[in-house]
Design a protein around this motif. Structure first.
Motif, PDB file in Angstrom:
ATOM      1  N   ARG A 148      26.740  45.362 167.902  1.00  0.00           N
ATOM      2  CA  ARG A 148      27.593  45.763 166.290  1.00  0.00           C
ATOM      3  C   ARG A 148      28.718  44.694 166.502  1.00  0.00           C
ATOM      4  O   ARG A 148      29.143  45.179 167.051  1.00  0.00           O
ATOM      5  N   ALA A 149      28.696  44.349 164.568  1.00  0.00           N
ATOM      6  CA  ALA A 149      29.775  44.490 164.691  1.00  0.00           C
ATOM      7  C   ALA A 149      31.489  44.972 164.374  1.00  0.00           C
ATOM      8  O   ALA A 149      30.861  45.935 163.973  1.00  0.00           O
ATOM      9  N   VAL A 150      32.139  44.989 165.364  1.00  0.00           N
ATOM     10  CA  VAL A 150      33.241  46.324 165.395  1.00  0.00           C
ATOM     11  C   VAL A 150      34.251  46.038 164.906  1.00  0.00           C
ATOM     12  O   VAL A 150      34.680  43.946 164.888  1.00  0.00           O
ATOM     13  N   SER A 151      35.717  45.318 164.514  1.00  0.00           N
ATOM     14  CA  SER A 151      36.663  45.357 164.477  1.00  0.00           C
ATOM     15  C   SER A 151      37.833  47.370 163.874  1.00  0.00           C
ATOM     16  O   SER A 151      37.635  47.943 164.843  1.00  0.00           O
ATOM     17  N   GLY A 152      39.452  46.551 165.065  1.00  0.00           N
ATOM     18  CA  GLY A 152      39.958  47.213 164.753  1.00  0.00           C
ATOM     19  C   GLY A 152      40.968  47.466 166.073  1.00  0.00           C
ATOM     20  O   GLY A 152      40.239  46.670 167.035  1.00  0.00           O
ATOM     21  N   SER A 153      41.923  47.881 166.169  1.00  0.00           N
ATOM     22  CA  SER A 153      42.510  48.242 167.430  1.00  0.00           C
ATOM     23  C   SER A 153      41.828  48.870 168.738  1.00  0.00           C
ATOM     24  O   SER A 153      42.491  48.593 169.928  1.00  0.00           O
ATOM     25  N   ALA A 154      40.954  49.255 168.621  1.00  0.00           N
ATOM     26  CA  ALA A 154      39.776  50.213 170.031  1.00  0.00           C
ATOM     27  C   ALA A 154      39.479  48.776 170.512  1.00  0.00           C
ATOM     28  O   ALA A 154      38.444  49.846 171.263  1.00  0.00           O
ATOM     29  N   TYR A 155      39.229  47.713 170.041  1.00  0.00           N
ATOM     30  CA  TYR A 155      38.328  46.758 170.686  1.00  0.00           C
ATOM     31  C   TYR A 155      39.147  45.208 171.074  1.00  0.00           C
ATOM     32  O   TYR A 155      38.511  44.836 170.885  1.00  0.00           O
ATOM     33  N   PRO A 156      40.004  46.069 172.497  1.00  0.00           N
ATOM     34  CA  PRO A 156      40.452  44.836 172.664  1.00  0.00           C
ATOM     35  C   PRO A 156      39.220  43.861 173.411  1.00  0.00           C
ATOM     36  O   PRO A 156      38.168  44.838 173.957  1.00  0.00           O
ATOM     37  N   TRP A 157      39.438  42.603 173.585  1.00  0.00           N
ATOM     38  CA  TRP A 157      38.064  41.845 173.989  1.00  0.00           C
ATOM     39  C   TRP A 157      38.575  41.447 175.551  1.00  0.00           C
ATOM     40  O   TRP A 157      37.495  40.705 176.132  1.00  0.00           O
ATOM     41  N   CYS A 158      39.745  41.557 175.910  1.00  0.00           N
ATOM     42  CA  CYS A 158      39.997  40.709 177.417  1.00  0.00           C
ATOM     43  C   CYS A 158      38.501  41.175 178.764  1.00  0.00           C
ATOM     44  O   CYS A 158      38.208  39.657 179.061  1.00  0.00           O
ATOM     45  N   MET A 159      38.771  42.007 178.861  1.00  0.00           N
ATOM     46  CA  MET A 159      36.940  42.495 179.631  1.00  0.00           C
ATOM     47  C   MET A 159      36.422  42.005 179.592  1.00  0.00           C
ATOM     48  O   MET A 159      35.265  41.229 179.641  1.00  0.00           O
ATOM     49  N   VAL A 160      35.884  42.435 177.624  1.00  0.00           N
ATOM     50  CA  VAL A 160      34.656  42.107 177.686  1.00  0.00           C
ATOM     51  C   VAL A 160      33.589  40.876 177.218  1.00  0.00           C
ATOM     52  O   VAL A 160      32.540  39.870 177.310  1.00  0.00           O
ATOM     53  N   ILE A 184      38.120  29.663 170.977  1.00  0.00           N
ATOM     54  CA  ILE A 184      37.365  30.708 170.361  1.00  0.00           C
ATOM     55  C   ILE A 184      38.026  31.655 169.900  1.00  0.00           C
ATOM     56  O   ILE A 184      39.330  32.774 170.373  1.00  0.00           O
ATOM     57  N   ARG A 185      38.079  31.865 168.840  1.00  0.00           N
ATOM     58  CA  ARG A 185      39.132  32.764 167.905  1.00  0.00           C
ATOM     59  C   ARG A 185      38.436  34.213 167.944  1.00  0.00           C
ATOM     60  O   ARG A 185      37.419  34.043 166.669  1.00  0.00           O
ATOM     61  N   GLU A 186      39.111  35.105 167.249  1.00  0.00           N
ATOM     62  CA  GLU A 186      38.160  36.300 166.487  1.00  0.00           C
ATOM     63  C   GLU A 186      38.755  35.908 164.932  1.00  0.00           C
ATOM     64  O   GLU A 186      39.690  35.383 164.819  1.00  0.00           O
ATOM     65  N   SER A 187      37.599  36.476 164.829  1.00  0.00           N
ATOM     66  CA  SER A 187      37.950  36.100 162.520  1.00  0.00           C
ATOM     67  C   SER A 187      37.937  37.529 162.002  1.00  0.00           C
ATOM     68  O   SER A 187      36.587  38.158 162.444  1.00  0.00           O
ATOM     69  N   PRO A 188      38.875  37.924 161.129  1.00  0.00           N
ATOM     70  CA  PRO A 188      40.039  36.945 160.908  1.00  0.00           C
ATOM     71  C   PRO A 188      41.401  37.594 161.864  1.00  0.00           C
ATOM     72  O   PRO A 188      40.890  38.653 162.903  1.00  0.00           O
ATOM     73  N   ALA A 189      42.170  37.067 161.884  1.00  0.00           N
ATOM     74  CA  ALA A 189      43.209  37.447 162.767  1.00  0.00           C
ATOM     75  C   ALA A 189      43.698  38.603 163.071  1.00  0.00           C
ATOM     76  O   ALA A 189      44.032  39.306 161.975  1.00  0.00           O
ATOM     77  N   GLY A 209      51.755  33.625 171.576  1.00  0.00           N
ATOM     78  CA  GLY A 209      52.153  35.220 170.655  1.00  0.00           C
ATOM     79  C   GLY A 209      51.705  36.054 171.900  1.00  0.00           C
ATOM     80  O   GLY A 209      52.212  36.321 173.380  1.00  0.00           O
ATOM     81  N   SER A 210      50.893  37.342 171.819  1.00  0.00           N
ATOM     82  CA  SER A 210      51.477  38.222 172.286  1.00  0.00           C
ATOM     83  C   SER A 210      49.904  37.936 173.791  1.00  0.00           C
ATOM     84  O   SER A 210      48.791  36.923 173.224  1.00  0.00           O
ATOM     85  N   GLN A 211      49.580  38.792 174.710  1.00  0.00           N
ATOM     86  CA  GLN A 211      49.272  37.673 175.881  1.00  0.00           C
ATOM     87  C   GLN A 211      48.575  38.367 175.783  1.00  0.00           C
ATOM     88  O   GLN A 211      47.487  38.156 176.350  1.00  0.00           O
ATOM     89  N   SER A 212      47.958  39.687 175.644  1.00  0.00           N
ATOM     90  CA  SER A 212      46.997  40.780 175.925  1.00  0.00           C
ATOM     91  C   SER A 212      46.317  41.027 175.109  1.00  0.00           C
ATOM     92  O   SER A 212      45.425  42.115 174.608  1.00  0.00           O
ATOM     93  N   ASN A 213      46.549  40.872 173.487  1.00  0.00           N
ATOM     94  CA  ASN A 213      45.501  40.801 172.375  1.00  0.00           C
ATOM     95  C   ASN A 213      45.775  39.473 171.882  1.00  0.00           C
ATOM     96  O   ASN A 213      46.328  39.853 170.269  1.00  0.00           O
ATOM     97  N   GLY A 214      45.719  38.862 171.624  1.00  0.00           N
ATOM     98  CA  GLY A 214      45.844  37.467 171.274  1.00  0.00           C
ATOM     99  C   GLY A 214      45.058  36.927 170.822  1.00  0.00           C
ATOM    100  O   GLY A 214      45.751  36.444 169.569  1.00  0.00           O
ATOM    101  N   GLY A 215      43.616  37.381 170.749  1.00  0.00           N
ATOM    102  CA  GLY A 215      43.514  37.209 170.013  1.00  0.00           C
ATOM    103  C   GLY A 215      41.992  35.447 170.263  1.00  0.00           C
ATOM    104  O   GLY A 215      41.538  35.197 169.142  1.00  0.00           O
ATOM    105  N   GLU A 216      42.707  34.905 171.508  1.00  0.00           N
ATOM    106  CA  GLU A 216      42.444  33.913 171.092  1.00  0.00           C
ATOM    107  C   GLU A 216      41.777  33.533 173.242  1.00  0.00           C
ATOM    108  O   GLU A 216      41.897  34.044 173.719  1.00  0.00           O
ATOM    109  N   VAL A 217      40.526  32.659 173.048  1.00  0.00           N
ATOM    110  CA  VAL A 217      40.062  31.800 174.616  1.00  0.00           C
ATOM    111  C   VAL A 217      41.089  30.979 174.748  1.00  0.00           C
ATOM    112  O   VAL A 217      40.992  29.490 174.191  1.00  0.00           O
TER     113      VAL A 217
END
Length: 215
Positions: free
Chosen positions: A36-48, A17-22, A129-137
């Motif tokens: 609600r739908a959120v986006s941007g650098s303030a919302y990293p989601w590994c813990m979520v 599963i990936r975030e969209s858009p990348a 790519g990024s290991q802490s904010n890479g956008g994929e499970v």
């Protein structure tokens, strides 16, 4: 029943599963968490992602805090005596420090233990790519040096009979060890005779033997 395997089974279904858009952090796990739908650098989601997995199988109460922060969950686990720094197990919520700076960079759910660290299922990472904010499970293999520690949820377990009956070949030795206080078992009286012995357990038994020889 809320077991480690229950949580892991769901996490495995989310692989790929990936975030969209990348690069947006716009993903269903964040929508669930923030309502609600959120986006941007303030919302990293590994813990979520971790919080979502536990919630979806009815196990949210096994985590000491509902949070999107790795550091906040670590501190809550330490306060609740749910924090471990060794002998990790499947189902532990592992927290990493990739830079070695003492920060809490990323998290995942331990799937298995390896000779060098752990294999975990993680949200918001990547294969290359990024290991802490890479956008994929992804399923990731991490070294022990990257691990700060892990939250140890109090999972439910199947009721198992006590493992206190030695095989005939070992009966005499087991009875001697129990009689002399070398082998004591757990707080419930289960000797767990078929389980492997960790190094720290071996050290404890050797210390008891040394004390016995001195007496």
């Amino acid at each position: 029943m809320k077991t480690a395997e229950t949580v892991l089974a769901l996490a495995r279904q989310e692989l790929g599963i990936r975030e969209s858009p990348a690069g947006s952090n716009q993903v269903k796990y964040n929508t669930w968490y923030y309502g609600r739908a959120v986006s941007g650098s303030a919302y990293p989601w590994c813990m979520v992602f971790v919080q979502w997995c536990f919630d979806q199988v009815g196990a949210a109460a096994l985590l000491p805090l509902r949070t999107a922060s790795c550091g906040a969950l670590m501190r809550a686990a330490q306060k609740a005596n749910l924090w471990v720094t060794q002998d990790f197990l499947p189902g532990d919520v592992v927290i990493y420090d990739f830079s070695g700076s003492g920060s809490t960079d990323h998290t995942g759910i331990v799937e298995r233990i390896t000779s060098t660290g752990v294999t975990a299922i993680e949200g918001n990472t990547s294969q290359a790519g990024s290991q802490s904010n890479g956008g994929e499970v992804c399923r990731k293999h991490r070294s022990r040096q990257q691990i700060v520690g892990a939250v140890r949820p109090l999972y439910e377990t199947e009721a198992n009979p006590m493992d206190n009956t030695p095989s005939p070949a070992h009966k005499e030795g087991v009875e001697w060890a129990v009689k002399n206080g070398i082998l004591t078992g757990d707080s419930g009286g289960d000797l767990r005779l078929s389980e492997a012995v960790t190094r720290q357990q071996l050290c404890t038994m050797l210390k008891r033997l040394a004390d016995l020889l001195k007496s």
